[in-house]
Design a protein around this motif. Structure first.
Motif, PDB file in Angstrom:
ATOM      1  N   THR A  58      17.157 -50.833  -8.987  1.00  0.00           N
ATOM      2  CA  THR A  58      17.114 -51.997  -9.346  1.00  0.00           C
ATOM      3  C   THR A  58      14.979 -52.022  -9.652  1.00  0.00           C
ATOM      4  O   THR A  58      15.178 -52.903 -10.519  1.00  0.00           O
ATOM      5  N   LYS A 115      32.002 -63.583  -2.496  1.00  0.00           N
ATOM      6  CA  LYS A 115      30.753 -62.461  -2.933  1.00  0.00           C
ATOM      7  C   LYS A 115      29.197 -62.669  -2.450  1.00  0.00           C
ATOM      8  O   LYS A 115      29.377 -63.649  -2.059  1.00  0.00           O
ATOM      9  N   GLU A 116      28.819 -61.848  -1.988  1.00  0.00           N
ATOM     10  CA  GLU A 116      27.419 -61.683  -1.596  1.00  0.00           C
ATOM     11  C   GLU A 116      26.655 -62.128  -2.634  1.00  0.00           C
ATOM     12  O   GLU A 116      26.697 -61.787  -4.067  1.00  0.00           O
ATOM     13  N   GLU A 117      25.456 -62.782  -2.472  1.00  0.00           N
ATOM     14  CA  GLU A 117      24.471 -63.278  -3.012  1.00  0.00           C
ATOM     15  C   GLU A 117      23.503 -62.407  -3.513  1.00  0.00           C
ATOM     16  O   GLU A 117      22.833 -61.599  -2.772  1.00  0.00           O
ATOM     17  N   GLN A 118      23.430 -62.029  -4.419  1.00  0.00           N
ATOM     18  CA  GLN A 118      22.827 -61.061  -5.194  1.00  0.00           C
ATOM     19  C   GLN A 118      21.555 -61.671  -5.141  1.00  0.00           C
ATOM     20  O   GLN A 118      20.487 -62.355  -4.941  1.00  0.00           O
ATOM     21  N   LYS A 119      20.836 -60.218  -3.838  1.00  0.00           N
ATOM     22  CA  LYS A 119      19.427 -60.570  -3.952  1.00  0.00           C
ATOM     23  C   LYS A 119      18.313 -60.340  -5.434  1.00  0.00           C
ATOM     24  O   LYS A 119      18.292 -59.914  -5.907  1.00  0.00           O
ATOM     25  N   ASP A 120      17.421 -61.227  -5.501  1.00  0.00           N
ATOM     26  CA  ASP A 120      16.587 -61.082  -6.899  1.00  0.00           C
ATOM     27  C   ASP A 120      14.954 -59.905  -6.015  1.00  0.00           C
ATOM     28  O   ASP A 120      14.111 -60.554  -5.938  1.00  0.00           O
ATOM     29  N   GLU A 142      19.269 -50.970  -4.759  1.00  0.00           N
ATOM     30  CA  GLU A 142      18.370 -52.246  -4.657  1.00  0.00           C
ATOM     31  C   GLU A 142      17.384 -51.597  -5.115  1.00  0.00           C
ATOM     32  O   GLU A 142      15.989 -52.149  -5.541  1.00  0.00           O
TER      33      GLU A 142
END
Length: 96
Positions: free
Chosen positions: A74, A42-47, A71
């Motif tokens: 969000t 899985k791709e890491e989700q950006k904060d 994004e």
């Protein structure tokens, strides 16, 4: 990249930690089934909010334009949440 070996190794480690074992044939079957799929990490989700707080004003437009639609949603949700929190504390921005 074939993830089957990595997944199997993690599975074996998890079973060992939990003192669980399976028949060797079950492991072979699982490996065979997994090898029929293209599995990717899985791709890491950006904060998004943390990123926003670290960019300078001159970088904002380029940063904002690089966001995906999800994004952006969000970001706007977090911005509204921050606004509400700020105003609920009885604070207002100075205008003038």
């Amino acid at each position: 990249m074939d993830m089957t070996k990595e997944i199997m190794n993690k599975w074996y480690e998890a079973m060992e930690k939990n003192k669980i074992s399976v028949q060797p044939k079950a492991s072979t079957i699982l490996g065979t089934v997994l090898s029929q799929y293209k599995i990717e990490p899985k791709e890491e989700q950006k904060d998004i909010w943390s990123e926003f707080l670290t960019i300078t004003g001159g970088q904002f437009a380029e940063w904002y334009d690089s966001l995906s639609k999800e994004e952006m949603k969000t970001f706007h949700k977090q911005r509204e949440k921050a606004k509400k929190s700020f105003h609920s504390k009885g604070k207002e921005l100075l205008k003038g």
